[in-house]
Design a protein around this motif. Structure first.
Motif, PDB file in Angstrom:
ATOM      1  N   SER A 174       0.945  -0.966   0.182  1.00  0.00           N
ATOM      2  CA  SER A 174      -0.103   0.073   0.069  1.00  0.00           C
ATOM      3  C   SER A 174       0.928   1.361   0.077  1.00  0.00           C
ATOM      4  CB  SER A 174      -0.856   0.048   1.221  1.00  0.00           C
ATOM      5  OG  SER A 174      -1.801   1.283   1.307  1.00  0.00           O
ATOM      6  N   GLY A 175       0.607   2.085  -1.146  1.00  0.00           N
ATOM      7  CA  GLY A 175       1.553   3.409  -0.886  1.00  0.00           C
ATOM      8  C   GLY A 175       1.331   3.930  -2.397  1.00  0.00           C
ATOM      9  N   ALA A 176       2.668   4.294  -3.024  1.00  0.00           N
ATOM     10  CA  ALA A 176       2.599   5.134  -4.330  1.00  0.00           C
ATOM     11  C   ALA A 176       3.640   4.467  -5.234  1.00  0.00           C
ATOM     12  CB  ALA A 176       2.906   6.565  -4.097  1.00  0.00           C
ATOM     13  N   LYS A 177       3.431   4.276  -6.361  1.00  0.00           N
ATOM     14  CA  LYS A 177       4.431   3.689  -7.331  1.00  0.00           C
ATOM     15  C   LYS A 177       4.598   4.454  -8.601  1.00  0.00           C
ATOM     16  CE  LYS A 177       4.924  -0.644  -9.916  1.00  0.00           C
ATOM     17  NZ  LYS A 177       4.437  -2.140  -9.962  1.00  0.00           N
ATOM     18  N   GLN A 197      -2.484  -1.051   6.273  1.00  0.00           N
ATOM     19  CA  GLN A 197      -2.184  -0.230   7.377  1.00  0.00           C
ATOM     20  C   GLN A 197      -1.054  -0.095   7.965  1.00  0.00           C
ATOM     21  OE1 GLN A 197      -5.725   0.981  10.105  1.00  0.00           O
ATOM     22  NE2 GLN A 197      -4.292  -0.191  11.562  1.00  0.00           N
ATOM     23  N   ARG A 198      -0.404   1.108   7.959  1.00  0.00           N
ATOM     24  CA  ARG A 198       1.032   1.016   8.508  1.00  0.00           C
ATOM     25  C   ARG A 198       1.055   0.461  10.057  1.00  0.00           C
ATOM     26  NH1 ARG A 198       4.262   6.814   8.888  1.00  0.00           N
ATOM     27  NH2 ARG A 198       3.991   6.235   6.692  1.00  0.00           N
ATOM     28  N   LEU A 199       2.109  -0.310  10.355  1.00  0.00           N
ATOM     29  CA  LEU A 199       2.163  -0.904  11.794  1.00  0.00           C
ATOM     30  C   LEU A 199       2.230   0.428  12.916  1.00  0.00           C
ATOM     31  CD1 LEU A 199       3.019  -3.332  13.539  1.00  0.00           C
ATOM     32  CD2 LEU A 199       5.371  -2.757  13.312  1.00  0.00           C
ATOM     33  N   GLN A 200       1.446   0.085  13.937  1.00  0.00           N
ATOM     34  CA  GLN A 200       1.290   1.115  14.904  1.00  0.00           C
ATOM     35  C   GLN A 200       2.565   1.113  15.379  1.00  0.00           C
ATOM     36  OE1 GLN A 200      -1.737   0.044  17.905  1.00  0.00           O
ATOM     37  NE2 GLN A 200      -1.427   2.069  18.937  1.00  0.00           N
ATOM     38  N   GLY A 201       2.891   2.620  15.655  1.00  0.00           N
ATOM     39  CA  GLY A 201       4.143   2.995  16.246  1.00  0.00           C
ATOM     40  C   GLY A 201       5.343   2.960  15.500  1.00  0.00           C
ATOM     41  N   ASN A 202       5.092   2.877  14.289  1.00  0.00           N
ATOM     42  CA  ASN A 202       6.079   2.884  13.237  1.00  0.00           C
ATOM     43  C   ASN A 202       5.894   4.232  12.340  1.00  0.00           C
ATOM     44  OD1 ASN A 202       8.252   2.450  11.363  1.00  0.00           O
ATOM     45  ND2 ASN A 202       6.859   1.077   9.935  1.00  0.00           N
ATOM     46  N   SER A 203       6.924   5.206  12.352  1.00  0.00           N
ATOM     47  CA  SER A 203       6.720   6.521  11.784  1.00  0.00           C
ATOM     48  C   SER A 203       7.550   6.491  10.321  1.00  0.00           C
ATOM     49  CB  SER A 203       6.972   7.603  12.576  1.00  0.00           C
ATOM     50  OG  SER A 203       8.712   7.595  12.869  1.00  0.00           O
ATOM     51  N   LEU A 204       8.192   5.370  10.027  1.00  0.00           N
ATOM     52  CA  LEU A 204       9.116   5.323   8.939  1.00  0.00           C
ATOM     53  C   LEU A 204       8.531   4.701   7.591  1.00  0.00           C
ATOM     54  CD1 LEU A 204      12.158   5.909   8.001  1.00  0.00           C
ATOM     55  CD2 LEU A 204      12.708   3.427   8.589  1.00  0.00           C
ATOM     56  N   PRO A 205       8.415   5.193   6.606  1.00  0.00           N
ATOM     57  CA  PRO A 205       7.864   4.475   5.449  1.00  0.00           C
ATOM     58  C   PRO A 205       9.039   3.611   4.912  1.00  0.00           C
ATOM     59  CG  PRO A 205       8.486   6.983   4.784  1.00  0.00           C
ATOM     60  CD  PRO A 205       8.763   6.707   6.271  1.00  0.00           C
ATOM     61  N   SER A 206       8.557   2.836   3.906  1.00  0.00           N
ATOM     62  CA  SER A 206       9.376   1.743   3.494  1.00  0.00           C
ATOM     63  C   SER A 206       9.643   2.292   1.913  1.00  0.00           C
ATOM     64  CB  SER A 206       8.992   0.254   3.550  1.00  0.00           C
ATOM     65  OG  SER A 206       9.178   0.038   5.034  1.00  0.00           O
ATOM     66  N   THR A 241      13.654  -4.715  -5.103  1.00  0.00           N
ATOM     67  CA  THR A 241      14.153  -4.496  -3.931  1.00  0.00           C
ATOM     68  C   THR A 241      13.143  -4.055  -2.883  1.00  0.00           C
ATOM     69  OG1 THR A 241      14.910  -2.328  -4.040  1.00  0.00           O
ATOM     70  CG2 THR A 241      16.366  -4.100  -4.830  1.00  0.00           C
ATOM     71  N   PHE A 242      13.435  -4.242  -1.461  1.00  0.00           N
ATOM     72  CA  PHE A 242      12.482  -3.610  -0.538  1.00  0.00           C
ATOM     73  C   PHE A 242      13.636  -3.064   0.606  1.00  0.00           C
ATOM     74  CE2 PHE A 242      10.811  -3.647   3.690  1.00  0.00           C
ATOM     75  CZ  PHE A 242       9.351  -3.153   3.548  1.00  0.00           C
ATOM     76  N   ILE A 243      13.338  -1.787   1.076  1.00  0.00           N
ATOM     77  CA  ILE A 243      13.977  -1.248   2.174  1.00  0.00           C
ATOM     78  C   ILE A 243      13.170  -0.687   3.305  1.00  0.00           C
ATOM     79  CG2 ILE A 243      15.939   0.440   2.725  1.00  0.00           C
ATOM     80  CD1 ILE A 243      16.919   0.346  -0.133  1.00  0.00           C
ATOM     81  N   GLY A 244      13.200  -1.138   4.298  1.00  0.00           N
ATOM     82  CA  GLY A 244      12.626  -0.525   5.330  1.00  0.00           C
ATOM     83  C   GLY A 244      12.625  -1.102   6.577  1.00  0.00           C
ATOM     84  N   THR A 245      11.355  -1.203   7.257  1.00  0.00           N
ATOM     85  CA  THR A 245      11.296  -1.953   8.835  1.00  0.00           C
ATOM     86  C   THR A 245      10.215  -2.650   8.998  1.00  0.00           C
ATOM     87  OG1 THR A 245      11.699  -1.838  11.237  1.00  0.00           O
ATOM     88  CG2 THR A 245      10.690  -0.044   9.832  1.00  0.00           C
ATOM     89  N   ASP A 246       9.760  -3.663   9.792  1.00  0.00           N
ATOM     90  CA  ASP A 246       8.556  -4.092  10.030  1.00  0.00           C
ATOM     91  C   ASP A 246       8.614  -3.922  11.560  1.00  0.00           C
ATOM     92  OD1 ASP A 246       6.066  -5.429   9.116  1.00  0.00           O
ATOM     93  OD2 ASP A 246       6.542  -7.283   9.898  1.00  0.00           O
ATOM     94  N   ASP A 247       8.985  -3.037  12.237  1.00  0.00           N
ATOM     95  CA  ASP A 247       9.137  -2.993  13.836  1.00  0.00           C
ATOM     96  C   ASP A 247       8.592  -1.524  13.992  1.00  0.00           C
ATOM     97  OD1 ASP A 247       9.955  -5.464  14.115  1.00  0.00           O
ATOM     98  OD2 ASP A 247      12.232  -4.595  14.062  1.00  0.00           O
ATOM     99  N   PRO A 248       8.046  -1.317  15.333  1.00  0.00           N
ATOM    100  CA  PRO A 248       7.639  -0.039  15.598  1.00  0.00           C
ATOM    101  C   PRO A 248       8.990   0.772  15.920  1.00  0.00           C
ATOM    102  CG  PRO A 248       7.346  -1.489  17.283  1.00  0.00           C
ATOM    103  CD  PRO A 248       7.540  -2.380  16.145  1.00  0.00           C
ATOM    104  N   ASN A 257       3.650   1.491   2.804  1.00  0.00           N
ATOM    105  CA  ASN A 257       3.446   1.525   4.354  1.00  0.00           C
ATOM    106  C   ASN A 257       4.360   0.479   5.268  1.00  0.00           C
ATOM    107  OD1 ASN A 257       1.754   3.730   4.228  1.00  0.00           O
ATOM    108  ND2 ASN A 257       0.036   2.686   4.006  1.00  0.00           N
ATOM    109  N   GLY A 258       4.813  -0.378   4.427  1.00  0.00           N
ATOM    110  CA  GLY A 258       5.652  -1.494   5.217  1.00  0.00           C
ATOM    111  C   GLY A 258       5.590  -2.782   4.482  1.00  0.00           C
ATOM    112  N   TRP A 259       6.178  -3.884   5.081  1.00  0.00           N
ATOM    113  CA  TRP A 259       6.483  -5.106   4.415  1.00  0.00           C
ATOM    114  C   TRP A 259       5.032  -5.576   4.502  1.00  0.00           C
ATOM    115  CZ3 TRP A 259      10.528  -7.907   2.587  1.00  0.00           C
ATOM    116  CH2 TRP A 259      10.355  -9.246   2.382  1.00  0.00           C
TER     117      TRP A 259
END
Length: 354
Positions: A149-152, A175-184, A203-210, A169-171
């Motif tokens: 979910s996002g823009a391409k 809906q983005r993981l609650q507590g995570n403010s970093l886009p992927s 490729t994917f660069i990001g996080t799946d953690d708050p 919004n993430g891996w």
């Protein structure tokens, strides 16, 4: 001259779009010889993941809008795939397969911006089983994003190349993981020198953690698809990813997965495919097992497909998996081995309204 160009552009935008209505159904039965007791056969599988019951893996109804300068898709889903793979999404978001809008950004219409919920740019296998060479999905496909979910932003400089960049919004999250403010972020390069050969790097660069426990994840997917003869095709794929062991650490854990699939066309109605695969996740980044060796699993499958017509496919598959540790559920305990027989009837249809 500028007035003429402006009038032409206005005329293009005013053209009536085409409306396409389509649907897909995949009904299946799987017998797992381990006879697991849970409703789901294995925690790392999201397709055809029920034992000894007839069920709907995926049902989709889709409305698509096509225009020279814009496009849109809305697809709603149900089935065991939707229940299992969207379990982290709240409420009715579980029923969204696609929901996106795209705009052309230049006169050549080879630069597009799409936003919303869309299919992942990673891998050669789709959630729609009829698009794949095997009935069940490979382990690398089941454990990488099916949707984002996002823009391409997509650019087609010619018939051979495609480039894409994504902010999401993430891996595999709507809906983005609650507590995570970093886009992927993600990228894709697709090269098809001929109609019979395709190379892809995603490729994917990001996080799946708050934010409080943020571990950065870096992931690469490579595959090549080759139609070697009129009847024989080959797909080779390789996933490799790393993730920080703890927040801020310079130590990274690694997972990887190679796969190779060969498909032979017997005649216009029959196909067969064989797949060999391996998944290595010793640290349990994607598949935590709490066992000494983690998830180190190899697999082999054989597939037979019958298509009486182009929009129907009947499939039968035998698949065996073997793991270093006991990770497969059985009736009473765990086992290093798993063998299933899977069958499916899938149908798709569409109608275009000009």
């Amino acid at each position: 001259m500028s007035n003429i160009v402006s009038a032409q552009n206005d005329s293009i935008w005013q053209q009536k779009p085409a409306l396409n209505i389509s649907a897909f159904l995949d009904v299946f039965y799987v017998y797992d010889f381990n006879q697991p007791q849970g409703a789901e056969r294995q925690a790392f599988l999201f397709n055809h993941n029920r034992h000894n019951e007839f069920n709907l893996n995926l049902g989709i109804v889709k409305v698509g809008l096509e225009h020279t300068k814009y496009r849109a898709n809305l697809a709603l889903q149900t089935g065991t795939y939707a229940n299992d793979n969207y379990s982290e999404e709240p409420g009715l978001l579980k029923n969204i397969f696609e929901a996106n809008v795209g705009l052309s950004l230049n006169r050549k219409n080879n630069l597009w911006l799409d936003a919303g919920v869309f299919a992942s740019h990673i891998g050669f296998e789709s959630a729609i089983s009829a698009d794949n060479w095997t009935l069940t999905r490979s382990m690398l496909a089941e454990n990488s994003p099916y949707f984002l979910s996002g823009a391409k932003l997509t650019y087609h400089p010619g018939s051979k190349w495609e480039f894409a960049g994504l902010i999401v919004n993430g891996w595999q999250r709507i809906q983005r993981l609650q507590g995570n403010s970093l886009p992927s972020f993600g990228t894709q390069i697709n090269f098809s020198p001929t109609e019979k050969v395709t190379f892809n790097w995603s490729t994917f660069i990001g996080t799946d953690d708050p934010d409080t426990t943020r571990r950065m994840r870096y992931f690469n997917n490579f595959y090549g698809q080759f139609q070697l003869t009129e009847k024989f095709g080959l797909i080779t794929g390789f996933d490799i990813g790393t993730q920080q062991r703890i927040q801020g650490s310079s130590v990274y854990d690694l997972w990887l997965s190679p796969v190779i699939i060969g498909r032979y066309t017997i005649n216009k109605n029959w196909n067969t495919a064989i797949r060999a695969e391996y998944y290595h996740d010793e640290s349990g980044i994607i598949n935590p097992t709490n066992t000494p060796n983690g998830f180190k699993t190899s697999g082999l499958s054989l597939n037979f497909d019958y298509s009486p017509t182009t929009n129907i496919v009947c499939r039968l598959e035998g698949r065996c998996l073997n793991s270093k540790d006991k990770v497969f559920e059985t009736k009473n305990t765990l086992s290093e081995n798993n063998f299933i027989i899977a069958a499916s009837i899938a149908i798709r249809f569409s109608e275009k309204i000009e």
